[in-house]
Design an enzyme around this catalytic site. Sequence first.
Site, PDB file in Angstrom:
ATOM      1  CB  SER A 263      -0.951  -0.046   1.202  1.00  0.00           C
ATOM      2  OG  SER A 263      -2.011   0.860   1.045  1.00  0.00           O
TER       3      SER A 263
ATOM      4  CG  ASP B  94      -4.240  -1.889   0.490  1.00  0.00           C
ATOM      5  OD1 ASP B  94      -3.320  -2.557   0.984  1.00  0.00           O
ATOM      6  OD2 ASP B  94      -4.388  -0.675   0.704  1.00  0.00           O
TER       7      ASP B  94
END
Length: 290
Positions: free
Chosen positions: A38, A151
């Site tokens: 991320s 993610d």
Amino acid sequence: MDISLALGGGGSKGIAHLGVLLFLEEKGYRVRAIAGTSAGGIIAAIYAAGYSPSEILARFIEVDQTALYSKRPGDWPSILGIEGINRVLQDFLGDRSFDDLVISCALTAVDLDTEEEVILRQGRVVDAVLATMALPGIFPPQIWDGHHLVDGGLADPVPVMPVRALAPKLPVVAVALTDIAPQPGNILDPPAMLNVNPLLREIARLRVAQAFNIFLRSVAIGSRNITLLRLQIDHPEVIINPGLSDIGILDHVDILDLVRRGRLAAQEALPELEKANRWSQKLGRILRSN
């Protein structure tokens, strides 16, 4: 002193990674392998491309944080877009592939189709970064080899094992931006970024803002629990945890303050860093890797 580095996710908190990198370089540590999830994936990829922490910081300071979340035509449904972020990434990385990076790098994502963690080490770096930061529902999933990726923090908030695979004989320094202890807060307060971003300011006045905040706080709770579990299992040699409980994952942030806090956390971890580079520790890693 050679190390490998695992940079965890945390949205806006990710700027703190630059403070950690600045401190490590000043103390003579050389990052030979890096992995990111991320927000950590953003910093990892840019650093692996050869930019110094100071260069990254100088360019980040010039970025308009209110313009990061515009949408692109054709994106999958999401609350926010990534066009502004994409422009920043293009400016840094262009069409570089992983083979063009000067430091071995891996990014993580989750495949919505197979529900499995994916380690990204080939192809266009910008596309991999957009995948690792695609927080479900908030940002659009990214298409990668026909699969829908989101993610990487859903499965591995701090990618210790991916970076250990890149450099098995080096100590892993894990930077976890998620607070280890629970952090109480008012779920009725809208996320700060809604009030700062002109495109979203009106949303802050609606009940949907409260629902949005409940969702974000739930994500933070899940991320903290997964982080604790993975760190216990994966056992990095050093853990750096800046403690950023006052920062939301989508907040407008004071960049220099976050860098300062990242540096301070790395400084506090210096005894553990020095311990990880003792010959006895190095020998143990070499034996385990063979």
